[in-house]
Each structure stands twice: as structure tokens, then as C-alpha cells.
Design a protein around this motif. Structure first.
Motif, PDB file in Angstrom:
ATOM      1  N   LYS A 140       0.832  -1.202   0.000  1.00 11.26           N
ATOM      2  CA  LYS A 140       0.000   0.000   0.000  1.00 11.26           C
ATOM      3  C   LYS A 140       0.871   1.258   0.000  1.00 11.26           C
ATOM      4  O   LYS A 140       1.862   1.331   0.719  1.00 11.26           O
ATOM      5  N   TYR A 141       0.449   2.224  -0.821  1.00 14.32           N
ATOM      6  CA  TYR A 141       1.154   3.500  -0.873  1.00 14.32           C
ATOM      7  C   TYR A 141       0.252   4.595  -0.320  1.00 14.32           C
ATOM      8  O   TYR A 141      -0.918   4.713  -0.704  1.00 14.32           O
ATOM      9  N   SER A 142       0.786   5.421   0.584  1.00 16.38           N
ATOM     10  CA  SER A 142       0.037   6.502   1.196  1.00 16.38           C
ATOM     11  C   SER A 142       0.358   7.839   0.518  1.00 16.38           C
ATOM     12  O   SER A 142       1.524   8.165   0.303  1.00 16.38           O
ATOM     13  N   PHE A 143      -0.695   8.604   0.201  1.00 17.44           N
ATOM     14  CA  PHE A 143      -0.542   9.923  -0.397  1.00 17.44           C
ATOM     15  C   PHE A 143      -0.684  11.040   0.638  1.00 17.44           C
ATOM     16  O   PHE A 143      -0.756  12.211   0.273  1.00 17.44           O
ATOM     17  N   GLN A 144      -0.726  10.687   1.929  1.00 14.15           N
ATOM     18  CA  GLN A 144      -0.999  11.682   2.957  1.00 14.15           C
ATOM     19  C   GLN A 144       0.046  12.793   2.989  1.00 14.15           C
ATOM     20  O   GLN A 144      -0.294  13.970   3.095  1.00 14.15           O
ATOM     21  N   SER A 145       1.316  12.421   2.892  1.00 17.26           N
ATOM     22  CA  SER A 145       2.364  13.447   2.934  1.00 17.26           C
ATOM     23  C   SER A 145       2.345  14.317   1.684  1.00 17.26           C
ATOM     24  O   SER A 145       2.706  15.496   1.727  1.00 17.26           O
ATOM     25  N   LEU A 146       1.899  13.758   0.561  1.00 17.44           N
ATOM     26  CA  LEU A 146       1.868  14.524  -0.684  1.00 17.44           C
ATOM     27  C   LEU A 146       0.777  15.583  -0.663  1.00 17.44           C
ATOM     28  O   LEU A 146       0.963  16.679  -1.202  1.00 17.44           O
ATOM     29  N   ILE A 147      -0.366  15.265  -0.035  1.00 16.33           N
ATOM     30  CA  ILE A 147      -1.449  16.246   0.020  1.00 16.33           C
ATOM     31  C   ILE A 147      -1.353  17.107   1.276  1.00 16.33           C
ATOM     32  O   ILE A 147      -2.173  18.001   1.479  1.00 16.33           O
ATOM     33  N   LYS A 148      -0.358  16.791   2.141  1.00 17.29           N
ATOM     34  CA  LYS A 148      -0.092  17.577   3.344  1.00 17.29           C
ATOM     35  C   LYS A 148      -1.324  17.713   4.241  1.00 17.29           C
ATOM     36  O   LYS A 148      -1.686  18.807   4.694  1.00 17.29           O
ATOM     37  N   SER A 149      -1.967  16.579   4.479  1.00 15.56           N
ATOM     38  CA  SER A 149      -3.141  16.557   5.350  1.00 15.56           C
ATOM     39  C   SER A 149      -2.824  15.795   6.626  1.00 15.56           C
ATOM     40  O   SER A 149      -2.138  14.774   6.592  1.00 15.56           O
ATOM     41  N   LYS A 150      -3.333  16.277   7.750  1.00 17.18           N
ATOM     42  CA  LYS A 150      -3.147  15.586   9.021  1.00 17.18           C
ATOM     43  C   LYS A 150      -4.277  14.596   9.306  1.00 17.18           C
ATOM     44  O   LYS A 150      -4.122  13.718  10.154  1.00 17.18           O
ATOM     45  N   SER A 151      -5.392  14.746   8.612  1.00 11.32           N
ATOM     46  CA  SER A 151      -6.570  13.932   8.912  1.00 11.32           C
ATOM     47  C   SER A 151      -6.896  12.904   7.840  1.00 11.32           C
ATOM     48  O   SER A 151      -7.319  11.792   8.152  1.00 11.32           O
ATOM     49  N   PHE A 152      -6.723  13.272   6.558  1.00 12.76           N
ATOM     50  CA  PHE A 152      -7.124  12.385   5.473  1.00 12.76           C
ATOM     51  C   PHE A 152      -5.903  11.726   4.830  1.00 12.76           C
ATOM     52  O   PHE A 152      -4.926  12.391   4.497  1.00 12.76           O
ATOM     53  N   GLU A 153      -6.014  10.421   4.645  1.00  8.98           N
ATOM     54  CA  GLU A 153      -4.922   9.653   4.052  1.00  8.98           C
ATOM     55  C   GLU A 153      -5.440   8.816   2.887  1.00  8.98           C
ATOM     56  O   GLU A 153      -5.932   7.706   3.074  1.00  8.98           O
ATOM     57  N   PRO A 154      -5.354   9.301   1.652  1.00  8.24           N
ATOM     58  CA  PRO A 154      -5.712   8.488   0.492  1.00  8.24           C
ATOM     59  C   PRO A 154      -4.619   7.445   0.245  1.00  8.24           C
ATOM     60  O   PRO A 154      -3.426   7.709   0.454  1.00  8.24           O
ATOM     61  N   THR A 155      -5.010   6.278  -0.224  1.00  9.56           N
ATOM     62  CA  THR A 155      -4.049   5.203  -0.475  1.00  9.56           C
ATOM     63  C   THR A 155      -4.379   4.465  -1.775  1.00  9.56           C
ATOM     64  O   THR A 155      -5.517   4.487  -2.244  1.00  9.56           O
ATOM     65  N   ALA A 156      -3.371   3.824  -2.319  1.00  9.50           N
ATOM     66  CA  ALA A 156      -3.535   2.912  -3.444  1.00  9.50           C
ATOM     67  C   ALA A 156      -2.788   1.635  -3.096  1.00  9.50           C
ATOM     68  O   ALA A 156      -1.737   1.679  -2.444  1.00  9.50           O
ATOM     69  N   SER A 157      -3.312   0.497  -3.523  1.00 11.76           N
ATOM     70  CA  SER A 157      -2.691  -0.773  -3.153  1.00 11.76           C
ATOM     71  C   SER A 157      -2.652  -1.729  -4.336  1.00 11.76           C
ATOM     72  O   SER A 157      -3.436  -1.622  -5.283  1.00 11.76           O
ATOM     73  N   PHE A 158      -1.744  -2.667  -4.238  1.00  8.03           N
ATOM     74  CA  PHE A 158      -1.587  -3.705  -5.243  1.00  8.03           C
ATOM     75  C   PHE A 158      -1.158  -4.974  -4.521  1.00  8.03           C
ATOM     76  O   PHE A 158      -0.369  -4.924  -3.565  1.00  8.03           O
ATOM     77  N   GLY A 159      -1.690  -6.118  -4.946  1.00  7.55           N
ATOM     78  CA  GLY A 159      -1.313  -7.354  -4.265  1.00  7.55           C
ATOM     79  C   GLY A 159      -1.909  -8.575  -4.931  1.00  7.55           C
ATOM     80  O   GLY A 159      -2.404  -8.526  -6.066  1.00  7.55           O
ATOM     81  N   ALA A 160      -1.877  -9.678  -4.212  1.00  6.18           N
ATOM     82  CA  ALA A 160      -2.393 -10.948  -4.704  1.00  6.18           C
ATOM     83  C   ALA A 160      -3.047 -11.684  -3.547  1.00  6.18           C
ATOM     84  O   ALA A 160      -2.777 -11.401  -2.376  1.00  6.18           O
ATOM     85  N   GLY A 161      -3.914 -12.615  -3.901  1.00 10.67           N
ATOM     86  CA  GLY A 161      -4.595 -13.345  -2.846  1.00 10.67           C
ATOM     87  C   GLY A 161      -5.101 -14.690  -3.317  1.00 10.67           C
ATOM     88  O   GLY A 161      -4.892 -15.089  -4.475  1.00 10.67           O
ATOM     89  N   TYR A 162      -5.789 -15.358  -2.411  1.00 11.37           N
ATOM     90  CA  TYR A 162      -6.389 -16.652  -2.731  1.00 11.37           C
ATOM     91  C   TYR A 162      -7.781 -16.671  -2.127  1.00 11.37           C
ATOM     92  O   TYR A 162      -7.966 -16.317  -0.952  1.00 11.37           O
ATOM     93  N   SER A 163      -8.765 -17.039  -2.945  1.00 12.44           N
ATOM     94  CA  SER A 163     -10.160 -17.032  -2.525  1.00 12.44           C
ATOM     95  C   SER A 163     -10.717 -18.444  -2.467  1.00 12.44           C
ATOM     96  O   SER A 163     -10.388 -19.295  -3.305  1.00 12.44           O
ATOM     97  N   PHE A 164     -11.579 -18.677  -1.491  1.00 13.17           N
ATOM     98  CA  PHE A 164     -12.285 -19.942  -1.326  1.00 13.17           C
ATOM     99  C   PHE A 164     -13.778 -19.641  -1.387  1.00 13.17           C
ATOM    100  O   PHE A 164     -14.311 -18.924  -0.542  1.00 13.17           O
ATOM    101  N   LEU A 165     -14.459 -20.170  -2.408  1.00 14.73           N
ATOM    102  CA  LEU A 165     -15.873 -19.916  -2.607  1.00 14.73           C
ATOM    103  C   LEU A 165     -16.599 -21.238  -2.793  1.00 14.73           C
ATOM    104  O   LEU A 165     -16.467 -21.897  -3.820  1.00 14.73           O
ATOM    105  N   GLY A 166     -17.345 -21.635  -1.770  1.00 18.92           N
ATOM    106  CA  GLY A 166     -17.985 -22.938  -1.830  1.00 18.92           C
ATOM    107  C   GLY A 166     -16.950 -24.039  -1.959  1.00 18.92           C
ATOM    108  O   GLY A 166     -16.025 -24.133  -1.151  1.00 18.92           O
ATOM    109  N   ASP A 167     -17.057 -24.835  -3.016  1.00 19.23           N
ATOM    110  CA  ASP A 167     -16.086 -25.909  -3.267  1.00 19.23           C
ATOM    111  C   ASP A 167     -14.940 -25.466  -4.156  1.00 19.23           C
ATOM    112  O   ASP A 167     -14.057 -26.271  -4.470  1.00 19.23           O
ATOM    113  N   SER A 168     -14.945 -24.223  -4.588  1.00 19.98           N
ATOM    114  CA  SER A 168     -13.908 -23.719  -5.495  1.00 19.98           C
ATOM    115  C   SER A 168     -12.866 -22.909  -4.731  1.00 19.98           C
ATOM    116  O   SER A 168     -13.150 -22.313  -3.694  1.00 19.98           O
TER     117      SER A 168
END
Length: 218
Positions: A130-158
Motif C-alpha cells: 500500500k502507498y500513502s498519499f498523505q504526505s503529498l497532500i499535506k493533510s493531518k486527517s485524510f490519508e488516500p491510499t492505493a494498493s496492489f497485491g495478490a490473494g487466494y479465494s475460497f468460494l464454496g467448493d472452489s
């Protein structure tokens, strides 16, 4: 469940009241709350990709799957230069699945139906950077973020892997206690179908809850 929520809230308030540093000094964060899953992005097959993926994104009552309890938890560590790395786990029950109407002559995103696939249990395990944009927008309260990743899902029998991209925002009520909103698109890699429910659907997962920073160092 009421007693569990009271205990968790009390513990987190104690952590928040005893931590006063920022991420570089409080590198750890724990988040928890509720999640919602919208499978509308699986209803693909038409000519307008944008229409499928962004039209009616907040049809909560019609499309969202939610549990009335705490259903996700995440742990992350600040690694420097506004980046954090972490793990998360989530659970849900799928009672609303969005698919294209197989009888419709037009492959259009608005010609869809919502069915109950049988109250399928869902579990997801994910990693994220996750990357935080809080320091770029110079806000003490709001922290926008963007993320990238991978995962594994279990849905029923799949079960199947996903590639995840997300955006979010945290409102920090104190330096260490915040309220977080996030949306993640999970692109599946598995068997697919167009007019019927796929075994490995892609979907949007929304999360909303509390996040704490702690682990003060000197």
C-alpha cells in the motif's frame, strides 16, 4: 458478539490513548471491520468493458453480499517511503450473484439478473503493498491510499488465485486511530463463464472499519 465487540473496542481505545507517534515511529497497523462483495464485474461478455465495471457500483441492496458482523482483519507494517506491506483475511456469505441475462439478445451490462447461488461461504487471504498519499497532500486527517497485491479465494467448493488492485481513504480521528474505507478489485485466475455463475468470479470487495497504528519506537 456484543461482548466481543465491547472487548475489542476497549482494547483498541487503550492502544490509541497510549500511542502518540506517526508511522515511522509506530510502524504497525491493525484494521478490522465489515466487508461487502459485489460480483457485478463477473457479468462480462459484452462490448462495453467500462459499463460492466463501473455502472451501478453502489447498488447495495440489489448486489452486495454482507455479514452483520466483523468480517475482515488486516495487519500491516510501514516499510518506508510511504509504503506499507501487509496481510488480510476476510469472510462473507454469497447470497447475491450478478450474471448477464442469458435470454437477452443484447450483451449489455444493464441486462443482468441477480440469483442466489446457495448462500456459498467465502473466505479470502490476501497480501498487499500500500502507498500513502498523505504526505503529498499535506493533510493531518485524510490519508488516500492505493494498493496492489495478490490473494487466494475460497468460494464454496472452489478455490482460486486473484490479482488485486485497490484504493482507499482513512480519516484519522487521532494520530493513531482512524476510520478506513477501501475498495479492491480482485481479478480471478480460474474457470470462467458468461451466462452462468463462474466457478472463480472476479469481484469488487469493499471494506469499512477501524485502523490503529502502534508499536512506538524511540
Amino acid at each position: 458478539m456484543k461482548h466481543l465487540n465491547k472487548i475489542v473496542t476497549a482494547v483498541l481505545l487503550v492502544i490509541g490513548l497510549n500511542s502518540f507517534a506517526q508511522d515511522s515511529k509506530n510502524p504497525w497497523a491493525v484494521s478490522f471491520g465489515a466487508n461487502a462483495i459485489d460480483t457485478r464485474t463477473s457479468a462480462t461478455g459484452g462490448n462495453n468493458w467500462l459499463d460492466y465495471h463501473v455502472s451501478h457500483p453502489f447498488a447495495v441492496k440489489q448486489n452486495w453480499n454482507m455479514l452483520p458482523t466483523i468480517s475482515y482483519i488486516g495487519v500491516s507494517k510501514y516499510i518506508g517511503d510511504n509504503f506499507s506491506f501487509g496481510f488480510s483475511g476476510s469472510a462473507n456469505k454469497m447470497s447475491k450473484f450478478v450474471t448477464l441475462n442469458p435470454t437477452s439478445p443484447e450483451r449489455d451490462a444493464r441486462n443482468y439478473v441477480v440469483t442466489n447461488p446457495g448462500d456459498l461461504s467465502y473466505f479470502g487471504l490476501d497480501t498487499f503493498l500500500k502507498y500513502s498519499f498523505q504526505s503529498l497532500i499535506k493533510s493531518k486527517s485524510f490519508e488516500p491510499t492505493a494498493s496492489f497485491g495478490a490473494g487466494y479465494s475460497f468460494l464454496g467448493d472452489s478455490s482460486y488465485g486473484t490479482l488485486n488492485t485497490g484504493i482507499g481513504v482513512t480519516y484519522w480521528m487521532t494520530e493513531n486511530l482512524g476510520f478506513e474505507l477501501a475498495s479492491t478489485y480482485k481479478k480471478s485466475f480460474g474457470e470462467r463463464a458468461i451466462a452462468e455463475m463462474p466457478d472463480s468470479p472476479s469481484f469488487l470487495q469493499h471494506s469499512f472499519g477501524l485502523v490503529f497504528k502502534f508499536g512506538e519506537t524511540k
